[in-house]
Design a protein around this motif. Structure first.
Motif, PDB file in Angstrom:
ATOM      1  N   GLY A 277      33.732 -62.733 -39.785  1.00  9.07           N
ATOM      2  CA  GLY A 277      32.746 -63.440 -38.987  1.00  9.07           C
ATOM      3  C   GLY A 277      31.743 -62.495 -38.346  1.00  9.07           C
ATOM      4  N   VAL A 278      32.230 -61.358 -37.843  1.00  7.97           N
ATOM      5  CA  VAL A 278      31.341 -60.369 -37.218  1.00  7.97           C
ATOM      6  C   VAL A 278      30.393 -59.783 -38.259  1.00  7.97           C
ATOM      7  N   ILE A 279      30.918 -59.446 -39.431  1.00 11.63           N
ATOM      8  CA  ILE A 279      30.076 -58.902 -40.503  1.00 11.63           C
ATOM      9  C   ILE A 279      29.017 -59.916 -40.919  1.00 11.63           C
ATOM     10  N   ASN A 280      29.431 -61.173 -41.071  1.00 11.18           N
ATOM     11  CA  ASN A 280      28.478 -62.218 -41.441  1.00 11.18           C
ATOM     12  C   ASN A 280      27.385 -62.370 -40.391  1.00 11.18           C
ATOM     13  N   LEU A 281      27.766 -62.247 -39.119  1.00 12.50           N
ATOM     14  CA  LEU A 281      26.801 -62.377 -38.024  1.00 12.50           C
ATOM     15  C   LEU A 281      25.764 -61.251 -38.085  1.00 12.50           C
ATOM     16  N   CYS A 282      26.233 -60.030 -38.322  1.00 12.70           N
ATOM     17  CA  CYS A 282      25.313 -58.885 -38.392  1.00 12.70           C
ATOM     18  C   CYS A 282      24.386 -58.999 -39.595  1.00 12.70           C
ATOM     19  N   LYS A 283      24.936 -59.362 -40.730  1.00 12.78           N
ATOM     20  CA  LYS A 283      24.149 -59.412 -41.962  1.00 12.78           C
ATOM     21  C   LYS A 283      23.122 -60.532 -41.955  1.00 12.78           C
ATOM     22  N   ALA A 284      23.454 -61.632 -41.302  1.00 10.11           N
ATOM     23  CA  ALA A 284      22.583 -62.813 -41.342  1.00 10.11           C
ATOM     24  C   ALA A 284      21.223 -62.544 -40.709  1.00 10.11           C
ATOM     25  N   PHE A 285      21.176 -61.661 -39.738  1.00  3.78           N
ATOM     26  CA  PHE A 285      19.929 -61.479 -38.998  1.00  3.78           C
ATOM     27  C   PHE A 285      19.193 -60.178 -39.313  1.00  3.78           C
ATOM     28  N   LYS A 286      19.874 -59.253 -40.019  1.00  2.00           N
ATOM     29  CA  LYS A 286      19.192 -57.987 -40.306  1.00  2.00           C
ATOM     30  C   LYS A 286      19.320 -57.547 -41.755  1.00  2.00           C
ATOM     31  N   ASN A 287      19.933 -58.409 -42.560  1.00  2.00           N
ATOM     32  CA  ASN A 287      20.120 -58.075 -43.966  1.00  2.00           C
ATOM     33  C   ASN A 287      20.817 -56.727 -44.121  1.00  2.00           C
ATOM     34  N   GLN A 288      21.801 -56.484 -43.271  1.00  2.00           N
ATOM     35  CA  GLN A 288      22.528 -55.224 -43.318  1.00  2.00           C
ATOM     36  C   GLN A 288      23.637 -55.321 -44.365  1.00  2.00           C
ATOM     37  N   THR A 289      23.541 -54.519 -45.377  1.00  2.00           N
ATOM     38  CA  THR A 289      24.524 -54.578 -46.466  1.00  2.00           C
ATOM     39  C   THR A 289      25.431 -53.358 -46.491  1.00  2.00           C
ATOM     40  N   GLU A 290      25.040 -52.308 -45.798  1.00  2.00           N
ATOM     41  CA  GLU A 290      25.877 -51.101 -45.792  1.00  2.00           C
ATOM     42  C   GLU A 290      27.041 -51.270 -44.827  1.00  2.00           C
ATOM     43  N   GLU A 291      28.252 -51.272 -45.361  1.00  2.00           N
ATOM     44  CA  GLU A 291      29.428 -51.442 -44.521  1.00  2.00           C
ATOM     45  C   GLU A 291      30.047 -50.071 -44.226  1.00  2.00           C
ATOM     46  N   THR A 292      29.271 -49.232 -43.533  1.00  2.00           N
ATOM     47  CA  THR A 292      29.734 -47.881 -43.207  1.00  2.00           C
ATOM     48  C   THR A 292      30.240 -47.884 -41.776  1.00  2.00           C
ATOM     49  N   PHE A 293      31.444 -48.377 -41.575  1.00  2.00           N
ATOM     50  CA  PHE A 293      31.969 -48.531 -40.223  1.00  2.00           C
ATOM     51  C   PHE A 293      32.535 -47.221 -39.697  1.00  2.00           C
ATOM     52  N   GLN A 294      32.420 -47.052 -38.401  1.00  2.00           N
ATOM     53  CA  GLN A 294      32.994 -45.867 -37.775  1.00  2.00           C
ATOM     54  C   GLN A 294      34.519 -45.974 -37.733  1.00  2.00           C
ATOM     55  N   LEU A 295      34.996 -47.057 -37.164  1.00  2.00           N
ATOM     56  CA  LEU A 295      36.439 -47.194 -36.957  1.00  2.00           C
ATOM     57  C   LEU A 295      36.870 -48.645 -37.140  1.00  2.00           C
ATOM     58  N   GLU A 296      38.087 -48.799 -37.618  1.00  3.64           N
ATOM     59  CA  GLU A 296      38.680 -50.123 -37.746  1.00  3.64           C
ATOM     60  C   GLU A 296      40.069 -50.083 -37.126  1.00  3.64           C
ATOM     61  N   SER A 297      40.534 -51.245 -36.645  1.00  2.00           N
ATOM     62  CA  SER A 297      41.835 -51.302 -35.991  1.00  2.00           C
ATOM     63  C   SER A 297      42.518 -52.627 -36.305  1.00  2.00           C
ATOM     64  N   GLY A 298      43.837 -52.645 -36.107  1.00  4.08           N
ATOM     65  CA  GLY A 298      44.603 -53.861 -36.371  1.00  4.08           C
ATOM     66  C   GLY A 298      44.666 -54.810 -35.201  1.00  4.08           C
ATOM     67  N   SER A 299      44.169 -54.408 -34.015  1.00  5.48           N
ATOM     68  CA  SER A 299      44.274 -55.287 -32.853  1.00  5.48           C
ATOM     69  C   SER A 299      43.013 -55.230 -32.006  1.00  5.48           C
ATOM     70  N   ILE A 300      42.716 -56.327 -31.345  1.00  5.37           N
ATOM     71  CA  ILE A 300      41.555 -56.400 -30.459  1.00  5.37           C
ATOM     72  C   ILE A 300      41.745 -55.485 -29.255  1.00  5.37           C
ATOM     73  N   GLU A 301      42.979 -55.373 -28.770  1.00  2.98           N
ATOM     74  CA  GLU A 301      43.250 -54.506 -27.620  1.00  2.98           C
ATOM     75  C   GLU A 301      42.870 -53.053 -27.929  1.00  2.98           C
ATOM     76  N   THR A 302      43.158 -52.614 -29.163  1.00  2.94           N
ATOM     77  CA  THR A 302      42.805 -51.249 -29.558  1.00  2.94           C
ATOM     78  C   THR A 302      41.301 -51.087 -29.654  1.00  2.94           C
ATOM     79  N   LEU A 303      40.607 -52.104 -30.147  1.00  6.39           N
ATOM     80  CA  LEU A 303      39.145 -52.040 -30.222  1.00  6.39           C
ATOM     81  C   LEU A 303      38.537 -51.839 -28.839  1.00  6.39           C
ATOM     82  N   ILE A 304      39.088 -52.532 -27.842  1.00  5.16           N
ATOM     83  CA  ILE A 304      38.594 -52.394 -26.473  1.00  5.16           C
ATOM     84  C   ILE A 304      38.795 -50.961 -25.978  1.00  5.16           C
TER      85      ILE A 304
END
Length: 313
Positions: A203-230
């Motif tokens: 959903g987050v990726i779709n939100l970003c792409k919908a408004f800026k046509n961003q296709t490069e998925e070069t993420f800094q960091l990914e995590s298994g939990s929202i608490e870790t993201l915070i």
């Protein structure tokens, strides 16, 4: 031919092993094997190729399993009809919930639901959307709570609530000084995301792409939990987006980093979903009623724009 025999066939087809299937069916392995052999003798065909390890279905066996699922499910419907006629709401109910909904929604409704419907024996599992779809299809879940729409032919959806996205933006971030943010402000490159397999990530990726046509998925960091993201965001490694209910229990310091969107607020649709056969529909309706009643007091947003949970193609 009996429904019990078909039930045993489905168990072996799933587990690809007679012993494991017997354990799942709470019978001895000789009893299960004998009943399946009787069915094969009656039909004069082989359902399983026992020479393969693990056991495999024959060509005709695959066709029989498809029909057996329909017959067994329809047999369950008879008990459903009786229960509904008697006004009985009880029995075992297997519910799947996606990881980004489980920790916030479950504590809100579970106690009230159990108190109101003490005869229901809930079995709850935290599962990804893909796992939920597969288990609903195979009859191993009665219902699930997930982000929708899922565009599946065999699944029905009943919307429970719309949950807004909220920006979590640390002090050193370029957007921190903005009182409210817009979807066009978002940049994938500095967005912390959940790991692959989470529909909220999609959903987050779709939100970003919908408004800026961003296709490069070069993420800094990914995590298994929202608490870790915070926590990662607090360390200055980027911003993230949170489901609204996850913001309610944050401490006062963390809440200072919350930034709401200008309307229409991007949001996800959360529904109770179930197989189109509508087995145990009286329990599904009871759960929908309890959750909807509780959630009304927690989410007051009205002007929202639903973001798809399906992976962008």
């Amino acid at each position: 031919m009996t429904i019990t025999q078909l039930y045993y066939v489905l168990a072996v087809a799933e587990n690809q092993n007679f012993t494991k299937a017997a354990e799942k069916c709470f019978v001895t392995q000789p009893t299960l094997s004998m009943q399946i052999q009787k069915l094969e003798d009656e039909l004069n065909i082989q359902i399983f190729d026992r020479s393969k390890k693990p056991i495999e279905l024959t060509d005709v066996g695959r066709k029989i399993v498809i029909q057996a699922k329909n017959i067994v499910n329809e047999s369950y419907r008879i008990q459903d009809i009786v229960d509904q006629q008697k006004g009985f709401i009880g029995g075992e109910f297997k519910l799947g919930i996606i990881p980004t909904v489980m920790p916030t929604l479950l504590p809100m409704f579970l106690k009230a639901f159990i108190k109101k419907y003490p005869k229901i024996k809930l079995k709850i599992e935290e599962l990804t959307t893909d796992e939920i779809i597969n288990r609903l299809k195979d009859g191993h879940l009665d219902a699930a709570i997930a982000a929708t729409p899922l565009e599946s032919d065999f699944i029905k959806e009943r919307v429970l609530y719309y949950e807004p996205f909220v920006g979590y933006i640390p002090e050193n971030h370029r957007l921190h000084t903005k009182q409210k943010i817009d979807t066009i402000d978002l940049e994938i490159d500095d967005m912390l995301l959940l790991e692959d397999g989470h529909c909220f990530r999609d959903g987050v990726i779709n939100l970003c792409k919908a408004f800026k046509n961003q296709t490069e998925e070069t993420f800094q960091l990914e995590s298994g939990s929202i608490e870790t993201l915070i926590k990662l965001s607090d360390e200055g490694l980027g911003m993230t987006l949170l489901p609204y209910l996850h913001t309610l229990d944050l401490n006062d310091k963390a809440k200072k980093n919350l930034h709401y969107f200008n309307e229409p607020t991007p949001a996800r649709e959360v529904s109770i979903i179930y197989h189109k056969s509508e087995l145990k529909i009286q329990i599904i309706e009871a759960m929908q009623s309890v959750i909807s009643g509780i959630i009304r007091g927690a989410i007051a947003f009205q002007n929202v724009k639903i973001i798809s949970p399906l992976p962008s193609k």
